[in-house]
Design a protein around this motif. Structure first.
Motif, PDB file in Angstrom:
ATOM      1  N   THR A 114       0.842  -1.221   0.000  1.00 38.06           N
ATOM      2  CA  THR A 114       0.000   0.000   0.000  1.00 38.06           C
ATOM      3  C   THR A 114       0.865   1.254   0.000  1.00 38.06           C
ATOM      4  OG1 THR A 114      -0.132  -0.168   2.420  1.00 38.06           O
ATOM      5  CG2 THR A 114      -1.992  -1.040   1.135  1.00 38.06           C
ATOM      6  N   ARG A 115       2.087   1.169   0.537  1.00 34.48           N
ATOM      7  CA  ARG A 115       2.958   2.345   0.559  1.00 34.48           C
ATOM      8  C   ARG A 115       3.683   2.513  -0.764  1.00 34.48           C
ATOM      9  NH1 ARG A 115       5.731   4.034   6.178  1.00 34.48           N
ATOM     10  NH2 ARG A 115       3.826   4.151   7.404  1.00 34.48           N
ATOM     11  N   ARG A 116       4.035   1.497  -1.404  1.00 33.33           N
ATOM     12  CA  ARG A 116       4.818   1.573  -2.630  1.00 33.33           C
ATOM     13  C   ARG A 116       3.950   1.686  -3.876  1.00 33.33           C
ATOM     14  NH1 ARG A 116      10.117  -2.355  -2.199  1.00 33.33           N
ATOM     15  NH2 ARG A 116      11.042  -1.346  -0.363  1.00 33.33           N
ATOM     16  N   ILE A 117       2.789   1.242  -3.815  1.00 29.82           N
ATOM     17  CA  ILE A 117       1.920   1.258  -4.997  1.00 29.82           C
ATOM     18  C   ILE A 117       0.781   2.235  -4.756  1.00 29.82           C
ATOM     19  CG2 ILE A 117       0.442  -0.112  -6.486  1.00 29.82           C
ATOM     20  CD1 ILE A 117       2.084  -2.577  -5.689  1.00 29.82           C
ATOM     21  N   ASP A 118       0.804   3.375  -5.496  1.00 28.94           N
ATOM     22  CA  ASP A 118      -0.236   4.389  -5.356  1.00 28.94           C
ATOM     23  C   ASP A 118      -1.509   3.960  -6.060  1.00 28.94           C
ATOM     24  OD1 ASP A 118       1.538   6.017  -4.008  1.00 28.94           O
ATOM     25  OD2 ASP A 118       2.256   6.971  -5.856  1.00 28.94           O
ATOM     26  N   SER A 119      -2.587   4.458  -5.493  1.00 31.28           N
ATOM     27  CA  SER A 119      -3.872   4.211  -6.139  1.00 31.28           C
ATOM     28  C   SER A 119      -3.994   5.132  -7.357  1.00 31.28           C
ATOM     29  CB  SER A 119      -5.007   4.504  -5.149  1.00 31.28           C
ATOM     30  OG  SER A 119      -5.040   5.895  -4.860  1.00 31.28           O
ATOM     31  N   PRO A 120      -4.894   4.858  -8.300  1.00 31.51           N
ATOM     32  CA  PRO A 120      -5.079   5.735  -9.468  1.00 31.51           C
ATOM     33  C   PRO A 120      -5.352   7.180  -9.073  1.00 31.51           C
ATOM     34  CG  PRO A 120      -6.228   3.663  -9.786  1.00 31.51           C
ATOM     35  CD  PRO A 120      -5.727   3.643  -8.383  1.00 31.51           C
ATOM     36  N   LYS A 121      -6.111   7.380  -7.992  1.00 33.88           N
ATOM     37  CA  LYS A 121      -6.418   8.743  -7.549  1.00 33.88           C
ATOM     38  C   LYS A 121      -5.160   9.439  -7.038  1.00 33.88           C
ATOM     39  CE  LYS A 121      -9.306  12.084  -6.539  1.00 33.88           C
ATOM     40  NZ  LYS A 121      -9.995  12.824  -7.613  1.00 33.88           N
ATOM     41  N   GLU A 122      -4.351   8.671  -6.282  1.00 39.17           N
ATOM     42  CA  GLU A 122      -3.109   9.250  -5.764  1.00 39.17           C
ATOM     43  C   GLU A 122      -2.144   9.581  -6.889  1.00 39.17           C
ATOM     44  OE1 GLU A 122      -2.762   7.220  -1.340  1.00 39.17           O
ATOM     45  OE2 GLU A 122      -2.155   6.079  -3.105  1.00 39.17           O
ATOM     46  N   LYS A 123      -2.083   8.709  -7.889  1.00 44.15           N
ATOM     47  CA  LYS A 123      -1.223   8.991  -9.041  1.00 44.15           C
ATOM     48  C   LYS A 123      -1.659  10.266  -9.757  1.00 44.15           C
ATOM     49  CE  LYS A 123       0.152   4.229 -10.092  1.00 44.15           C
ATOM     50  NZ  LYS A 123       0.059   3.139 -11.091  1.00 44.15           N
ATOM     51  N   GLU A 124      -2.959  10.443  -9.901  1.00 44.37           N
ATOM     52  CA  GLU A 124      -3.498  11.638 -10.569  1.00 44.37           C
ATOM     53  C   GLU A 124      -3.170  12.907  -9.783  1.00 44.37           C
ATOM     54  OE1 GLU A 124      -7.829  13.443 -11.997  1.00 44.37           O
ATOM     55  OE2 GLU A 124      -7.675  11.379 -11.270  1.00 44.37           O
ATOM     56  N   LEU A 125      -3.310  12.837  -8.443  1.00 42.86           N
ATOM     57  CA  LEU A 125      -2.991  13.990  -7.607  1.00 42.86           C
ATOM     58  C   LEU A 125      -1.505  14.334  -7.666  1.00 42.86           C
ATOM     59  CD1 LEU A 125      -5.165  13.252  -4.444  1.00 42.86           C
ATOM     60  CD2 LEU A 125      -5.517  15.072  -6.105  1.00 42.86           C
ATOM     61  N   LYS A 126      -0.670  13.298  -7.690  1.00 45.14           N
ATOM     62  CA  LYS A 126       0.769  13.527  -7.758  1.00 45.14           C
ATOM     63  C   LYS A 126       1.157  14.206  -9.065  1.00 45.14           C
ATOM     64  CE  LYS A 126       5.188  11.239  -7.040  1.00 45.14           C
ATOM     65  NZ  LYS A 126       5.888   9.954  -6.788  1.00 45.14           N
TER      66      LYS A 126
END
Length: 322
Positions: free
Chosen positions: A47-59
């Motif tokens: 969960t720490r190393r693999i971002d969710s699609p939403k987290e990737k979009e925010l980043k």
């Protein structure tokens, strides 16, 4: 779970072992604990190393905003550099040509808020870059506002330039052909009466008694004096735009208070009245209430060589004539 037995030596037989529910549960947990712990650790790592699609979009959005902030900050630095050139021309060219005073430094540094103005930025993504960009934007806005005020002032002066040019003192009050050496200039000189070093706030033109004296710019006669000491018979002309001129130690006065005069108008005759050691004209230029060196106000009727000669002559003399 298999049925367990234990040997009883007294009865010489195997007897069933009855295990309580709590003991069974404890054994199950004890056996399963390593697997559960391993599963939790794996879940935490993934969960720490693999971002969710939403987290990737925010980043991606944060990275894009940071690049845009850096671009804006760079452009503001460039705008400030251009404004440096504009301010330099304002002070050293435009204001010099228009005889304008220096624009107040405190106006260019006008404040824009307290120290907590940017407190709301703390904790935001790229907050340090946001703070840097915001302060740069405020500084640029402050300088632009000040420059706008300066140009507004200069625009008024430009509109009045034609009138101002005729009013500002720009000729000698005595014709070159009438002059006799020595000429005592503006600055520290030996007082001819008290023999002490004192500030001479004007320029002394030596010429025979009765030599004509002319107004050096358009204006209104503000004061006509006739004193036994000091300036003797003297005239003060108000030229407007912060300029006044004084003509002292005259033998005769040809104007009256309130009279309008033009540049080159005959206003009096050279004499030696008041505190004077011989026939001469003591001439002063006052700008915004301060007596300044008249040598800078003869540009309309002297050639460069004549100006250089006048400058040398005024600097050679170590004594004033009044």
């Amino acid at each position: 779970m298999k049925q367990q037995y234990k040997y009883n030596p007294e009865t010489l037989s195997y007897e069933k072992v009855n295990v309580s529910f709590g003991r069974r549960l404890f054994r199950i947990v004890l056996v399963s604990a390593p697997s559960i712990l391993l599963g939790l650790l794996l879940a935490l790592v993934f969960t720490r190393r693999i971002d969710s699609p939403k987290e990737k979009e925010l980043k991606v959005m944060v990275d894009k905003q940071e690049r845009e902030l850096k671009r804006l900050h760079k452009e503001m630095l460039l705008a400030n550099e251009v404004l440096d050139v504009v301010e330099e021309r304002d002070e050293n060219l435009y204001r010099s040509v228009l005889y304008a005073d220096e624009f107040p430094v405190e106006m260019r540094r006008m404040g824009t808020g307290g120290s907590d103005k940017y407190s709301y930025l703390k904790g935001m993504p790229s907050d340090s870059l946001l703070l840097l960009t915001s302060t740069s934007m405020d500084r640029l806005q402050r300088r632009l506002n000040a420059q706008s005020l300066s140009f507004r002032e200069l625009l008024k002066l430009v509109k009045n330039k034609e009138t101002m040019i005729t009013c500002i003192p720009s000729i000698q009050p005595v014709r070159n052909t009438d002059l006799k050496k020595p000429i005592s200039g503006y600055g520290w000189r030996i007082d001819p009466i008290y023999k002490t070093r004192q500030m001479h706030t004007g320029m002394d033109f030596t010429a025979p008694k009765g030599t004509e004296v002319y107004a050096t710019g358009d204006g209104v006669v503000e004061l006509v004096e006739n004193k036994a000491w000091g300036y003797g018979k003297s005239i003060v002309i108000n030229h407007g735009f912060g300029y006044k001129t004084r003509y002292a130690h005259l033998s005769a006065i040809g104007v009256s208070e309130g009279q309008k005069v033009k540049r080159g108008f005959l206003i009096g005759l050279i004499g030696s009245t008041g505190r004077s050691t011989g026939p001469h004209l003591h001439y002063e230029v006052v700008k915004n209430g301060k007596k300044v060196n008249p040598i800078a106000y003869y540009h309309s009727d002297l050639t460069p060589s004549q100006y250089e000669e006048l400058l040398k002559s005024s600097n050679k003399s170590s004594k004033a004539l009044d």
